[in-house]
Design a protein around this motif. Structure first.
Motif, PDB file in Angstrom:
ATOM      1  N   LYS A  83       0.802  -1.221   0.000  1.00  0.00           N
ATOM      2  CA  LYS A  83       0.000   0.000   0.000  1.00  0.00           C
ATOM      3  C   LYS A  83       0.833   1.269   0.000  1.00  0.00           C
ATOM      4  O   LYS A  83       0.325   2.346  -0.262  1.00  0.00           O
ATOM      5  CB  LYS A  83      -0.941  -0.001   1.201  1.00  0.00           C
ATOM      6  CG  LYS A  83      -1.983  -1.111   1.168  1.00  0.00           C
ATOM      7  CD  LYS A  83      -2.901  -1.021   2.371  1.00  0.00           C
ATOM      8  CE  LYS A  83      -3.962  -2.107   2.328  1.00  0.00           C
ATOM      9  NZ  LYS A  83      -4.867  -2.030   3.509  1.00  0.00           N
ATOM     10  N   GLY A  84       2.101   1.154   0.330  1.00  0.00           N
ATOM     11  CA  GLY A  84       2.949   2.334   0.389  1.00  0.00           C
ATOM     12  C   GLY A  84       4.399   1.922   0.257  1.00  0.00           C
ATOM     13  O   GLY A  84       4.713   0.800  -0.133  1.00  0.00           O
ATOM     14  N   PHE A  85       5.292   2.869   0.578  1.00  0.00           N
ATOM     15  CA  PHE A  85       6.714   2.565   0.453  1.00  0.00           C
ATOM     16  C   PHE A  85       7.123   1.421   1.364  1.00  0.00           C
ATOM     17  O   PHE A  85       7.917   0.564   0.997  1.00  0.00           O
ATOM     18  CB  PHE A  85       7.536   3.808   0.792  1.00  0.00           C
ATOM     19  CG  PHE A  85       9.022   3.574   0.774  1.00  0.00           C
ATOM     20  CD1 PHE A  85       9.693   3.437  -0.430  1.00  0.00           C
ATOM     21  CD2 PHE A  85       9.731   3.474   1.948  1.00  0.00           C
ATOM     22  CE1 PHE A  85      11.056   3.202  -0.457  1.00  0.00           C
ATOM     23  CE2 PHE A  85      11.102   3.253   1.937  1.00  0.00           C
ATOM     24  CZ  PHE A  85      11.767   3.112   0.727  1.00  0.00           C
ATOM     25  N   GLU A  86       6.552   1.371   2.577  1.00  0.00           N
ATOM     26  CA  GLU A  86       6.924   0.351   3.545  1.00  0.00           C
ATOM     27  C   GLU A  86       5.705  -0.496   3.892  1.00  0.00           C
ATOM     28  O   GLU A  86       4.616   0.022   4.084  1.00  0.00           O
ATOM     29  CB  GLU A  86       7.477   1.021   4.808  1.00  0.00           C
ATOM     30  CG  GLU A  86       8.064   0.069   5.830  1.00  0.00           C
ATOM     31  CD  GLU A  86       8.703   0.817   6.981  1.00  0.00           C
ATOM     32  OE1 GLU A  86       9.924   0.684   7.178  1.00  0.00           O
ATOM     33  OE2 GLU A  86       7.977   1.537   7.689  1.00  0.00           O
ATOM     34  N   GLY A  87       5.911  -1.824   3.970  1.00  0.00           N
ATOM     35  CA  GLY A  87       4.836  -2.729   4.351  1.00  0.00           C
ATOM     36  C   GLY A  87       5.038  -3.228   5.775  1.00  0.00           C
ATOM     37  O   GLY A  87       6.160  -3.274   6.279  1.00  0.00           O
ATOM     38  N   SER A  88       3.946  -3.592   6.442  1.00  0.00           N
ATOM     39  CA  SER A  88       4.031  -4.135   7.797  1.00  0.00           C
ATOM     40  C   SER A  88       3.234  -5.424   7.876  1.00  0.00           C
ATOM     41  O   SER A  88       2.110  -5.497   7.374  1.00  0.00           O
ATOM     42  CB  SER A  88       3.517  -3.131   8.821  1.00  0.00           C
ATOM     43  OG  SER A  88       2.161  -2.828   8.595  1.00  0.00           O
ATOM     44  N   LEU A  89       3.829  -6.433   8.511  1.00  0.00           N
ATOM     45  CA  LEU A  89       3.191  -7.744   8.641  1.00  0.00           C
ATOM     46  C   LEU A  89       3.342  -8.213  10.092  1.00  0.00           C
ATOM     47  O   LEU A  89       4.455  -8.533  10.534  1.00  0.00           O
ATOM     48  CB  LEU A  89       3.827  -8.775   7.702  1.00  0.00           C
ATOM     49  CG  LEU A  89       3.780  -8.458   6.199  1.00  0.00           C
ATOM     50  CD1 LEU A  89       5.066  -7.793   5.749  1.00  0.00           C
ATOM     51  CD2 LEU A  89       3.553  -9.742   5.400  1.00  0.00           C
ATOM     52  N   PRO A  90       2.251  -8.239  10.856  1.00  0.00           N
ATOM     53  CA  PRO A  90       2.317  -8.759  12.223  1.00  0.00           C
ATOM     54  C   PRO A  90       2.724 -10.235  12.208  1.00  0.00           C
ATOM     55  O   PRO A  90       2.298 -11.004  11.347  1.00  0.00           O
ATOM     56  CB  PRO A  90       0.892  -8.581  12.741  1.00  0.00           C
ATOM     57  CG  PRO A  90       0.288  -7.538  11.846  1.00  0.00           C
ATOM     58  CD  PRO A  90       0.917  -7.741  10.507  1.00  0.00           C
ATOM     59  N   LEU A  91       3.535 -10.636  13.167  1.00  0.00           N
ATOM     60  CA  LEU A  91       3.985 -12.020  13.264  1.00  0.00           C
ATOM     61  C   LEU A  91       3.048 -12.797  14.184  1.00  0.00           C
ATOM     62  O   LEU A  91       2.967 -12.494  15.392  1.00  0.00           O
ATOM     63  CB  LEU A  91       5.412 -12.096  13.818  1.00  0.00           C
ATOM     64  CG  LEU A  91       6.560 -12.033  12.804  1.00  0.00           C
ATOM     65  CD1 LEU A  91       6.530 -10.745  12.010  1.00  0.00           C
ATOM     66  CD2 LEU A  91       7.899 -12.217  13.499  1.00  0.00           C
ATOM     67  N   PRO A  92       2.320 -13.781  13.657  1.00  0.00           N
ATOM     68  CA  PRO A  92       1.457 -14.604  14.518  1.00  0.00           C
ATOM     69  C   PRO A  92       2.288 -15.419  15.503  1.00  0.00           C
ATOM     70  O   PRO A  92       3.471 -15.669  15.285  1.00  0.00           O
ATOM     71  CB  PRO A  92       0.742 -15.518  13.519  1.00  0.00           C
ATOM     72  CG  PRO A  92       0.890 -14.847  12.190  1.00  0.00           C
ATOM     73  CD  PRO A  92       2.205 -14.141  12.245  1.00  0.00           C
ATOM     74  N   ALA A  93       1.657 -15.835  16.580  1.00  0.00           N
ATOM     75  CA  ALA A  93       2.362 -16.586  17.621  1.00  0.00           C
ATOM     76  C   ALA A  93       2.901 -17.910  17.092  1.00  0.00           C
ATOM     77  O   ALA A  93       3.911 -18.422  17.592  1.00  0.00           O
ATOM     78  CB  ALA A  93       1.414 -16.831  18.801  1.00  0.00           C
ATOM     79  N   GLU A  94       2.235 -18.470  16.077  1.00  0.00           N
ATOM     80  CA  GLU A  94       2.661 -19.782  15.561  1.00  0.00           C
ATOM     81  C   GLU A  94       3.841 -19.696  14.606  1.00  0.00           C
ATOM     82  O   GLU A  94       4.262 -20.724  14.033  1.00  0.00           O
ATOM     83  CB  GLU A  94       1.487 -20.477  14.868  1.00  0.00           C
ATOM     84  CG  GLU A  94       0.919 -19.768  13.642  1.00  0.00           C
ATOM     85  CD  GLU A  94      -0.182 -18.785  13.992  1.00  0.00           C
ATOM     86  OE1 GLU A  94      -0.946 -18.420  13.087  1.00  0.00           O
ATOM     87  OE2 GLU A  94      -0.280 -18.394  15.178  1.00  0.00           O
ATOM     88  N   CYS A  95       4.400 -18.511  14.369  1.00  0.00           N
ATOM     89  CA  CYS A  95       5.566 -18.392  13.489  1.00  0.00           C
ATOM     90  C   CYS A  95       6.745 -19.194  14.035  1.00  0.00           C
ATOM     91  O   CYS A  95       6.986 -19.227  15.255  1.00  0.00           O
ATOM     92  CB  CYS A  95       5.991 -16.929  13.364  1.00  0.00           C
ATOM     93  SG  CYS A  95       5.292 -16.093  11.939  1.00  0.00           S
TER      94      CYS A  95
END
Length: 362
Positions: A314-326
């Motif tokens: 959506k923009g210059f930087e992306g964000s992805l939350p890390l689920p607990a099961e990672c």
């Protein structure tokens, strides 16, 4: 020798700063810088054609002061200053002289057809003086048989300014009637008065793009003059200091594929919630970011990774939350519109945020 028609077509692709200057001695006035526009056969190096400003325009026609020049060979007086040359389908050249404030049309023989602007202006201005009042201008380009575009600086320094801002111009001339009409003007929306450089590009969409030269910015207008984008890449307050400049600005279709990898960093929030931030400066084809995880620090094969989640870019930087099961290690893949992988970030330890590639070197 290259075919002349082929050379004529390629002449417009040569950067205008390749027009060279030659020192000419004027014993009664000292030394001036006599500008010429040569046409050279690339294969043989032979001179096919050359137009010399000093054969058609006198030094007295300049609007530039001496600035201490003209007294010696190392300081010849620059009275003309060619900053663009363009050629139309009929073989006519359009030459912009910054210091005479003129745009000159010459035949392929070198004969001057007409002069627009400056002290020798030949045209009656049908637009209340706005079609011929450009000053210290930059690239003049053919935009049809008798229509030209000009980037009008309007100033060489603050003292020489007659207007409060620079502009782009579309001018229609009628050589037989010796009349000029301003078809359209594109003034700077923030009152920038660019003291040097600058450009004007007519885009296939009908939009117009102006680069503000010494002032580090550019503006895109619709065909009706509406400002669609106004941006700067240097501090606005320092716009005429020359610390950040762009002689000309062009817009074109291109694909950015950086040689570097996408960058990834982890942040650790409250309740030990973690987020992966990712960006890839210069990449133009990214449509999605995909988070992947693995239990292996040295994982190399795709089948050793689990796809955790995919989010749109959506923009210059992306964000992805890390689920607990990672799993212990994560990376992010940059995907195109068809979900094909364009590149991967380094692997990062999701417990401490250390990049695996850096851990190897420690």
């Amino acid at each position: 020798m290259k075919d002349h028609e082929e050379w004529d077509r390629s002449l417009n692709d040569i950067p205008t700063h390749h027009c060279r200057s030659v020192g000419c001695q004027r014993p009664e006035k000292g030394l001036d810088l006599g500008w010429s526009c040569p046409k050279i056969d690339i294969d043989s190096g032979g001179l096919l054609f050359q137009w010399r400003a000093s054969e058609h325009y006198k030094v007295e026609e300049t609007l530039r002061s001496l600035h201490g020049e003209g007294s010696g060979e190392r300081t010849p007086f620059d009275y003309f200053h060619i900053n663009s040359v363009d050629k139309d389908e009929n073989g006519r050249h359009l030459i912009s002289s910054r210091y005479l404030n003129t745009v000159t049309c010459i035949e392929s023989t070198g004969e001057v057809c007409w002069t627009l602007g400056g002290k020798r202006n030949e045209f009656a201005d049908l637009s209340n003086g706005t079609a011929t009042s450009f000053k210290w201008q930059h690239p003049a380009r053919w935009r049809g048989e008798n229509t030209v575009s000009v980037f009008d600086n309007q100033a060489y320094d603050r003292a020489s300014a007659d207007a409060d801002r620079s502009r782009g111009m579309l001018i229609h001339v009628r050589p037989d009637e010796k009349t000029a009409t301003l078809l359209q003007s594109f003034p700077n929306p923030r009152g920038i008065l660019s003291l040097s450089q600058g450009s004007m590009q007519l885009l296939p969409s009908g939009n117009v793009l102006l680069g503000w030269g010494l002032a580090p910015g550019f503006t895109e207008y619709s065909s009706t003059g509406e400002v669609l984008c106004d941006a700067h890449f240097g501090a606005f307050a320092m716009r005429n200091m020359g610390w950040v400049t762009s002689y000309r600005v062009f817009k074109a279709a291109w694909v950015g594929r950086p040689r570097t990898r996408p960058e990834i960093r982890l942040t650790f929030g409250k309740q030990k919630k973690k987020t992966a931030f990712v960006s890839w400066n210069g990449a133009t084809q990214i449509s999605f970011w995909r988070l992947e995880s693995t239990e292996k620090q040295h994982a190399a094969e795709d089948n050793e990774f689990v796809h955790v989640q995919t989010v749109p870019k959506k923009g210059f930087e992306g964000s992805l939350p890390l689920p607990a099961e990672c799993s212990d290690f994560v990376r992010v893949a940059a995907l195109d519109s068809e979900h094909k992988v364009l590149g991967y970030t380094d692997l990062v330890n999701q417990h401490n945020g250390i990049l695996v590639s850096l851990a190897y070197t420690q």
